[in-house]
Design a protein around this motif. Structure first.
Motif, PDB file in Angstrom:
ATOM      1  N   UNK A  32       0.840  -1.215   0.000  1.00  0.00           N
ATOM      2  CA  UNK A  32       0.000   0.000   0.000  1.00  0.00           C
ATOM      3  C   UNK A  32       0.867   1.253   0.000  1.00  0.00           C
ATOM      4  N   UNK A  33       1.969   1.217   0.748  1.00  0.00           N
ATOM      5  CA  UNK A  33       2.856   2.395   0.778  1.00  0.00           C
ATOM      6  C   UNK A  33       3.416   2.671  -0.607  1.00  0.00           C
ATOM      7  N   UNK A  34       3.871   1.628  -1.261  1.00  0.00           N
ATOM      8  CA  UNK A  34       4.476   1.809  -2.585  1.00  0.00           C
ATOM      9  C   UNK A  34       3.432   2.328  -3.578  1.00  0.00           C
ATOM     10  N   UNK A  35       2.241   1.722  -3.527  1.00  0.00           N
ATOM     11  CA  UNK A  35       1.182   2.180  -4.440  1.00  0.00           C
ATOM     12  C   UNK A  35       0.798   3.625  -4.145  1.00  0.00           C
ATOM     13  N   UNK A  36       0.591   3.942  -2.873  1.00  0.00           N
ATOM     14  CA  UNK A  36       0.190   5.309  -2.509  1.00  0.00           C
ATOM     15  C   UNK A  36       1.261   6.307  -2.932  1.00  0.00           C
ATOM     16  N   UNK A  37       2.507   5.878  -2.880  1.00  0.00           N
ATOM     17  CA  UNK A  37       3.599   6.782  -3.251  1.00  0.00           C
ATOM     18  C   UNK A  37       3.635   7.034  -4.747  1.00  0.00           C
ATOM     19  N   UNK A  38       3.463   5.988  -5.544  1.00  0.00           N
ATOM     20  CA  UNK A  38       3.665   6.159  -7.001  1.00  0.00           C
ATOM     21  C   UNK A  38       2.386   6.533  -7.754  1.00  0.00           C
ATOM     22  N   UNK A  39       1.240   6.184  -7.175  1.00  0.00           N
ATOM     23  CA  UNK A  39      -0.042   6.335  -7.872  1.00  0.00           C
ATOM     24  C   UNK A  39      -0.367   7.777  -8.252  1.00  0.00           C
ATOM     25  N   UNK A  40       0.000   8.713  -7.404  1.00  0.00           N
ATOM     26  CA  UNK A  40      -0.434  10.099  -7.593  1.00  0.00           C
ATOM     27  C   UNK A  40       0.597  10.951  -8.336  1.00  0.00           C
ATOM     28  N   UNK A  41       1.742  10.388  -8.610  1.00  0.00           N
ATOM     29  CA  UNK A  41       2.801  11.179  -9.250  1.00  0.00           C
ATOM     30  C   UNK A  41       2.478  11.564 -10.691  1.00  0.00           C
ATOM     31  N   UNK A  42       1.884  10.659 -11.488  1.00  0.00           N
ATOM     32  CA  UNK A  42       1.593  11.073 -12.869  1.00  0.00           C
ATOM     33  C   UNK A  42       0.662  12.293 -12.957  1.00  0.00           C
ATOM     34  N   UNK A  43      -0.295  12.415 -12.018  1.00  0.00           N
ATOM     35  CA  UNK A  43      -1.213  13.557 -12.077  1.00  0.00           C
ATOM     36  C   UNK A  43      -0.704  14.765 -11.292  1.00  0.00           C
ATOM     37  N   UNK A  44       0.027  14.514 -10.193  1.00  0.00           N
ATOM     38  CA  UNK A  44       0.419  15.633  -9.323  1.00  0.00           C
ATOM     39  C   UNK A  44       1.910  15.957  -9.375  1.00  0.00           C
ATOM     40  N   UNK A  45       2.662  15.200 -10.131  1.00  0.00           N
ATOM     41  CA  UNK A  45       4.094  15.473 -10.240  1.00  0.00           C
ATOM     42  C   UNK A  45       4.913  14.636  -9.270  1.00  0.00           C
ATOM     43  N   UNK A  46       6.219  14.554  -9.526  1.00  0.00           N
ATOM     44  CA  UNK A  46       7.080  13.616  -8.783  1.00  0.00           C
ATOM     45  C   UNK A  46       7.268  13.953  -7.308  1.00  0.00           C
ATOM     46  N   UNK A  47       7.008  15.223  -6.924  1.00  0.00           N
ATOM     47  CA  UNK A  47       7.237  15.557  -5.511  1.00  0.00           C
ATOM     48  C   UNK A  47       5.977  15.347  -4.663  1.00  0.00           C
ATOM     49  N   UNK A  48       4.870  14.988  -5.320  1.00  0.00           N
ATOM     50  CA  UNK A  48       3.678  14.648  -4.523  1.00  0.00           C
ATOM     51  C   UNK A  48       3.948  13.318  -3.842  1.00  0.00           C
ATOM     52  N   UNK A  49       3.492  13.154  -2.622  1.00  0.00           N
ATOM     53  CA  UNK A  49       3.568  11.885  -1.924  1.00  0.00           C
ATOM     54  C   UNK A  49       5.012  11.366  -1.803  1.00  0.00           C
ATOM     55  N   UNK A  50       5.817  12.162  -1.128  1.00  0.00           N
ATOM     56  CA  UNK A  50       7.199  11.737  -0.883  1.00  0.00           C
ATOM     57  C   UNK A  50       7.236  10.616   0.146  1.00  0.00           C
ATOM     58  N   UNK A  51       8.346   9.883   0.136  1.00  0.00           N
ATOM     59  CA  UNK A  51       8.468   8.706   1.014  1.00  0.00           C
ATOM     60  C   UNK A  51       8.167   9.040   2.474  1.00  0.00           C
ATOM     61  N   UNK A  52       8.642  10.170   2.947  1.00  0.00           N
ATOM     62  CA  UNK A  52       8.431  10.514   4.365  1.00  0.00           C
ATOM     63  C   UNK A  52       6.960  10.730   4.687  1.00  0.00           C
ATOM     64  N   UNK A  53       6.260  11.352   3.748  1.00  0.00           N
ATOM     65  CA  UNK A  53       4.816  11.564   3.957  1.00  0.00           C
ATOM     66  C   UNK A  53       4.090  10.219   4.001  1.00  0.00           C
TER      67      UNK A  53
END
Ligand code: GUN
Ligand code: FE
Length: 445
Positions: free
Chosen positions: A320-341
């Motif tokens: 879930x962490x990996x999915x939550x991290x990568x899922x939103x990047x295509x729409x919100x950009x690479x800095x959305x949902x950083x590992x620490x968040x």
């Protein structure tokens, strides 16, 4: 008094300063007694050598259905409403106490093996007693409750409850299990979703949650068909309706929240409702993609959950962490949902969602000892030099990297050996239970 000394670990504390320390953790009874360098073991302490290991706060998954673990692989490739009507409701109706017990143990075993130490769990209509027995025996921390559903033509007769019965059974379970084992287990009211609940039931749940000060856990705005049904029947959008009947408050935990408009987001923000993001389930059931970066921008509490094994098909926080991290990047950009968040959502964020941020979610003196020891000395997570350990955990690690899990100061898995659950028996009984359950299925109407 039982004490455990974890030596020479890299400790990802998730405290207010996000400190990462090298040192030891002393656990006494159920709590963290000390964190620091060179702690001497008290007499009789168990010492765990954690050299080159990472210690993290145990994961908190805020949406799980232990009753569905036995249905792993039985309901693939369907959308929510068909998935419920054609497969999951009949399967839940076919449970008996024994199958529910092994379904719960199978799920809890998987969770503990993956470093999850606390769950928000929604059971089925009947036999919930057996799930609580499994929760109590296993040592996991949980908020759980029987699902409530007193409405819906396509619900199997066996699952369709009378409103008063649903409430009475919930209160009976609450009185028996709430605050069991010094608060390790809590009761939560679990109306399934607006579609399968009358207003009378939901209003009663609101009052009971207020009276007993316990959480309410439900599904909301997961699927477009679901929100269309709610709007047709109640004349309002789903979250607007929940607010209209007074359920939207800081004790409400909403799974999914994929289809929200701005008004609904504002209600969630204003009322301090907690959102449980379940990316694996949302993708597999073709539900959609929750706008989590926007919710986080609005300072809304978002935590993570795997949902059930019937729609995921794992209960794995690393997934879930990996999915939550990568899922939103295509729409919100690479800095959305950083590992620490993401790691915050999986730990202290989950603790806030269940109102236990003073007790769990970070490694700090005085908090409950809920933690996992990871061994990332493997090809897939190397090199370790010059890398943020949180990046390794979120982007590279996997559940089999969890070596030892401690909950409430008790070792529940050590070096991958389960301490409270007999793995061999549960695997055998899981197979026997699903076979028996599927034989009962044709008689479910
Ligand atoms: N909505 C109503 N019931 C359920 C359930 O069991 N799982 C999911 N994912 N959504 C639901
Ligand atoms: Fe669910």
């Amino acid at each position: 008094m039982s004490s455990i000394l974890i030596k020479n670990a890299q400790i990802v504390t998730m405290d207010q300063n996000n400190r990462i320390l090298l040192g030891d953790i002393l656990v006494e009874h159920d709590r963290i007694k000390a964190i620091g360098p060179d702690i001497q073991p008290p007499a009789g302490a168990k010492v765990i050598d954690a050299t080159h290991r990472i210690v993290i706060p145990g994961f908190i998954q805020t949406h799980i259905h232990l009753c569905q673990t036995l249905f792993r692989g039985q309901a693939d490739d369907l959308e929510l409403l068909d998935w419920l009507k054609k497969r999951v409701w009949p399967l839940e109706a076919a449970h008996d106490g024994e199958s529910l017990y092994y379904s719960a143990l199978l799920g809890i075993g998987e969770l503990i093996q993956g470093g999850t130490t606390c769950i928000v769990d929604m059971e089925t209509v009947h036999h919930t007693e057996h799930a609580f027995t499994a929760l109590a025996q296993s040592g996991i921390r949980a908020l759980s409750g029987k699902v409530m559903m007193d409405k819906g033509d396509e619900v199997p007769t066996l699952l369709r409850e009378k409103t008063s019965q649903s409430i009475q059974q919930s209160v009976d379970l609450l009185e028996k299990w709430h605050l069991h084992d010094e608060g390790r287990i809590q009761y939560a009211f679990c109306p399934r979703f607006v579609v399968s609940c009358t207003e009378e039931l939901l209003v009663e749940v609101r009052d009971l949650s207020e009276r007993y000060r316990v959480s309410v856990h439900t599904h909301a705005s997961e699927n477009r068909g679901e929100i269309a049904l709610v709007e047709a029947e109640r004349g309002m959008r789903n979250v607007v309706y929940l607010d209209h009947i007074g359920l939207a408050n800081e004790r409400l935990i909403l799974a999914h929240c994929v289809w929200l408009n701005d008004e609904e987001k504002e209600i969630i923000r204003k009322r301090k409702v907690k959102v449980s993001h379940c990316p694996g389930s949302n993708l597999k059931l073709a539900s959609g993609i929750a706008d989590v970066p926007d919710l986080l921008d609005k300072q809304i509490s978002v935590s993570l959950g795997a949902d059930g094994a019937a729609c995921n098909n794992n209960l794995d926080m690393f997934n879930e962490m990996k999915l939550a991290a990568v899922l939103h990047k295509p729409t919100h950009g690479p800095t959305a949902m950083k590992a620490r968040k993401i790691f915050e959502m999986a730990t202290i964020g989950g603790a806030r969602a269940v109102g236990l941020e003073d007790q769990i979610g970070s490694l700090e003196v005085g908090k409950k000892a809920d933690l996992a020891i990871l061994n990332l000395n493997k090809f897939h997570a190397f090199p370790s030099a010059e890398v943020d350990p949180v990046s390794r955990i979120v982007y590279s690690a996997s559940k089999t990297d969890v070596e030892t899990t401690i909950i409430n100061g008790k070792i529940v898995m050590e070096n991958r050996i389960m301490k409270t659950i007999d793995e061999e028996i549960v695997l055998k009984e899981a197979n026997r239970s699903i076979k028996r359950l599927l034989k009962r299925l044709p008689s479910i109407t």
